[in-house]
Design a protein around this motif. Structure first.
Motif, short mmCIF file in Angstrom:
data_model
loop_
_atom_site.label_atom_id
_atom_site.label_comp_id
_atom_site.label_asym_id
_atom_site.label_seq_id
_atom_site.Cartn_x
_atom_site.Cartn_y
_atom_site.Cartn_z
N ASP A 273 5.32 3.39 -66.14
CA ASP A 273 5.71 3.81 -64.79
C ASP A 273 4.92 5.01 -64.28
O ASP A 273 5.25 5.59 -63.25
N SER A 274 3.88 5.41 -65.00
CA SER A 274 3.06 6.53 -64.52
C SER A 274 1.73 6.52 -65.25
O SER A 274 1.56 5.78 -66.22
N GLY A 275 0.81 7.34 -64.77
CA GLY A 275 -0.49 7.44 -65.43
C GLY A 275 -1.45 6.35 -64.97
O GLY A 275 -1.19 5.64 -63.99
N PHE B 43 12.82 16.28 -54.29
CA PHE B 43 11.55 15.65 -53.91
C PHE B 43 10.42 16.56 -54.36
O PHE B 43 10.63 17.74 -54.62
N ARG B 44 9.23 15.99 -54.47
CA ARG B 44 8.13 16.75 -55.08
C ARG B 44 7.18 17.37 -54.06
O ARG B 44 6.44 18.27 -54.39
N ILE B 358 13.55 17.56 -70.96
CA ILE B 358 12.41 17.56 -70.04
C ILE B 358 11.72 16.21 -70.11
O ILE B 358 11.78 15.52 -71.13
N LYS B 359 11.12 15.79 -69.00
CA LYS B 359 10.31 14.58 -69.00
C LYS B 359 8.86 14.98 -68.77
O LYS B 359 8.54 15.66 -67.79
N LYS B 366 4.60 15.34 -62.35
CA LYS B 366 5.82 14.61 -62.67
C LYS B 366 6.63 15.28 -63.79
O LYS B 366 7.67 14.76 -64.19
N ARG B 367 6.17 16.42 -64.32
CA ARG B 367 6.92 17.11 -65.37
C ARG B 367 8.17 17.73 -64.74
O ARG B 367 8.10 18.38 -63.70
#
Lengths: 494, 494
Positions: A273-275, B43-44, B358-359, B366-367
């Motif tokens: 879902d990323s990268g 939101f980012r 944490i992701k 996206k961290r």
């Protein structure tokens, strides 16, 4: 309970712009209650710079019309409105007229899933001018967005080259209806499934989903999370690899897949879902094959659209399925179809002759097409459509040549077998059989229609313009009416 | 009746992505029913390349939570689903657990109308991990789009420099809910009215509307159409000038206005919906002034947004009000906020300590930010916000300096008076007083918030970045957790 209890079955009648009601009152008061009108809903340009549209939402028009009724609560609300200049906005007599009023409309439309092109009527509404006006906003609200989503989906599905595409767009949609519309229209246009459970329940669309990053984070290790999910959903197991590090995720998924094999189960798929999806999917494919797990499928998501999917395949990415969310639900980069609803004819009563009308504009592309229109779609021997001729109802085409809509000095020769494009959906307020077609039928129709469309028309880059034109008599009528209105405005006519 | 009768009050529970339910089943089966979680919706990036967002939809969270319940029909549907690999997707025991299940969530959120910035929690959800997961999609579906529309509207309203802006977007919205969401969020963010009658009825928003081009075309002459409308709606009369030719339309409107004066009425306004709005509005203004009708206001519409309105005023267009439709309802050119919902902490039970999580991602942006977060917004003496510090719940800030979220080598000095940004909306499943604030309160809050925002932050071109950072202890925690997860994935840590 405004959020959760707001939509009663009849509230469709207030799902409208206020001006429909102020105009309806005006017609009522001006003695035009018996006046009949013909309106057409259409769009002016194919969305996304593409070569075609996919009609959608038209299969719900009958339901909309049949449920369109003002009850006491609706009328009470309208009675409470005051005009900006003071006094009530609506007269008691008009509100009594509205109360319990039923729409006596006859509606023809392009069946759901069929391809449709700019400026031809997608929906043709005939009936009392008041009724035509009352339904306008709700009708556009119904078909504009679904047609846009269906068109977007058809493009995404084409780019996926036969691999399943699932709608993941609910969280980015405009509320529950938006999510339902996305799921419904995307399924009709070829998506295989949706993540939207309510759409599954209401429309019978296959639903799809496994787990999110939060699942992995809730456990102390990724492997522990994978094992727990595999244990809980062994027959619906797709592991998400990118919570921390995709390459470590691949290793953990392989461990989990091997353990599943020992338990007689099979890991169905993994999702990234990323990268860099091209590189990571290749790495994953190689690792799973190497580990003797060639059956584990690779699914990807993350802001996908028809262009990213095309690019992934161009790079040889070994991807088996796609989850498409945001860009499907918002129809990025063109979030509006720009569908409009224009009056094309009026008559004093049901037995009077129609008077075709036209709307001019400083902007030529906004000039409308007059008259009661029907569309003949010409097919070649292989069943492929070769051109659409907009004709006048009740008049046979003068010849096989049709005039371009924007450039009157251009024409197209048509050959082949003509078939009526529009189907009767509503007859004097009651839905017809065609108006109640299932979404499975629509999905099948869409598949057939797109399969038969010239590849030059469906390509993304500089697609060929599919010929749509006016039958000679209609083109002349339009020319005459334009000249007439110009003269009425004191403008020169050449 | 899928179109018109689909939303029962409780159907919010199926307005979800399937994976929320498969995960819920997984947690239930893995013995994590008692596990508690904290998720943040945020939101980012600020939408539209702007410098701020306007929180919206958060005032409906309490209602959503209180109405979230699986009834027999919902459970029956879930029981009917089969897993891709065969057999039922959901186990009977889990479905019994769901039946009648109530969400025991405690939710804090940025109050509606308040300005909000990237990466700070807009909604913080705490409770059983299953409940947190079950509400995710519906919550995002609720706040993502409304926040986007409110932000767009705040920009449009700013560009209109105090002139009224009306929402005309219903026909381009994603179904009835989309239209309602647009009307509600745009009113909170400063729009004066909406064309959407249902929104007027449900939310009490002022409704606005007069007539369309079709009104003019239905009569044999434009002047006849104007007269008929003026007669029917003398207190709500805004004549549309561009059906055939705007300059002729101006003449006809002047004739009509003079006749209205004789009848003791006044033409309120005219509207221009196509062509060069700058030039045509000047021509109209001059003509009405010349005719002794300085009170007739000029309204315009036609694909407007904050940039076209700004450009119209830069050209000196004498416009009094704006109808903004498509670009408000679709939030063109950015139709998605990209709001996400991320797990930040878990604990074994209500009396256990929280474990922050944490992701990570290949993509640094996206961290996530770990822990139970609260936000302190610092205000200067004039009441203007100067920076937002994301802190850990229960820990006082170590110092007045905060660390940038993306660049750990950057920090901001904060001074002024800190106030909690998040308000408690739901307490153990029940709405609070703050959770039931009216949209009028939200509208007032928005006006105040934007008025106090630095003009450098609200400008459209290259706005200044409003400082949002991490309290020192939280920044360190995030750094440590990132390193730890990297090590677990066998990656080097510096």
């Amino acid at each position: 309970m405004s959020l959760t209890d707001r939509t009663k079955p009849t509230d469709v009648c207030l799902n409208t712009d206020l001006y429909e009601l102020t105009m309806a009152q005006g017609f009522w008061e001006s003695g035009l209650v018996g006046t009949q009108a013909c309106f057409n809903a259409f769009f002016r340009e194919n969305p996304f710079g593409g070569g075609f549209g996919v009609a959608c939402g038209t299969g719900q028009i009958a339901e909309l019309v049949e449920n369109f009724v003002f009850d006491d609560e609706d009328v009470d609300y309208l009675a409470s409105l005051t005009a900006p200049g003071g006094g009530p906005m609506f007269k008691p007599g008009f509100l009594e007229y509205l109360r319990g009023h039923r729409l006596d409309l006859t509606i023809d439309a392009v069946p759901e899933g069929e391809v449709v092109f700019p400026r031809e009527p997608m929906v043709r509404v005939v009936g009392p001018i008041i009724d035509c006006q009352l339904i306008e906003t709700a009708l556009l609200n119904l078909v504009n967005f679904q047609t846009l989503v269906a068109t977007k989906t058809a493009r995404v599905v084409k780019s996926a080259e036969g691999h399943p595409v699932s709608d993941f767009g609910l969280r980015r949609a405009q509320g529950p209806d938006g999510g339902l519309a996305v799921a419904r229209a995307s399924y009709i246009a070829g998506a295989s499934s949706t993540s939207n459970v309510l759409a599954g329940k209401i429309y019978g669309i296959p639903v799809f989903g496994t787990h999110a990053h939060s699942w992995v984070m809730a456990f102390s290790t990724e492997l522990g999370a994978f094992r727990a999910f595999a244990k809980s959903s062994p027959k619906n197991c797709c592991l998400l690899l990118d919570t921390y590090d995709v390459h470590q995720g691949i290793k953990n998924a392989i461990t989990c897949a091997k353990e599943m094999e020992e338990a007689g189960e099979h890991l169905a798929a993994v999702r990234i879902d990323s990268g860099d999806l091209a590189k990571l999917s290749k790495d994953a494919r190689a690792a799973f094959d190497e580990a003797g797990l060639p059956y584990v499928k690779i699914s990807v998501s993350n802001d996908l659209d028809e262009y990213t999917i095309q690019s992934l395949f161009a790079q040889g990415a070994p991807i088996d399925s796609f989850g498409v969310g945001t860009k499907l639900a918002t129809c990025d980069p063109q979030p509006s179809l720009g569908g409009v609803y224009k009056l094309s004819a009026v008559r004093e009563g049901e037995s009077e002759p129609w008077r075709p009308v036209i709307k001019l504009s400083e902007q030529a592309y906004k000039r409308t097409i007059p008259g009661i229109q029907r569309v003949l779609r010409f097919y070649d021997e292989a069943g492929c459509p070769v051109g659409d001729m907009i004709c006048q109802e009740g008049a046979e085409p003068a010849c096989d040549e049709m005039i371009d809509i924007l450039d009157t000095f251009r024409s197209y020769d048509l050959s082949g077998t003509p078939r009526e494009l529009l189907a009767r959906m509503v007859e004097h307020g009651s839905g017809t059989e065609a108006g109640a077609a299932s979404i499975e039928q629509a999905r099948e129709r869409c598949k057939t229609a797109i399969m038969h469309l010239d590849a030059a028309v469906t390509r993304f880059l500089n697609p060929q313009t599919y010929p749509v034109g006016l039958e000679l008599g209609l083109a002349r009528l339009r020319q005459e009416l334009s000249a007439e209105e110009r003269r009425s405005s004191g403008r020169p006519v050449i």
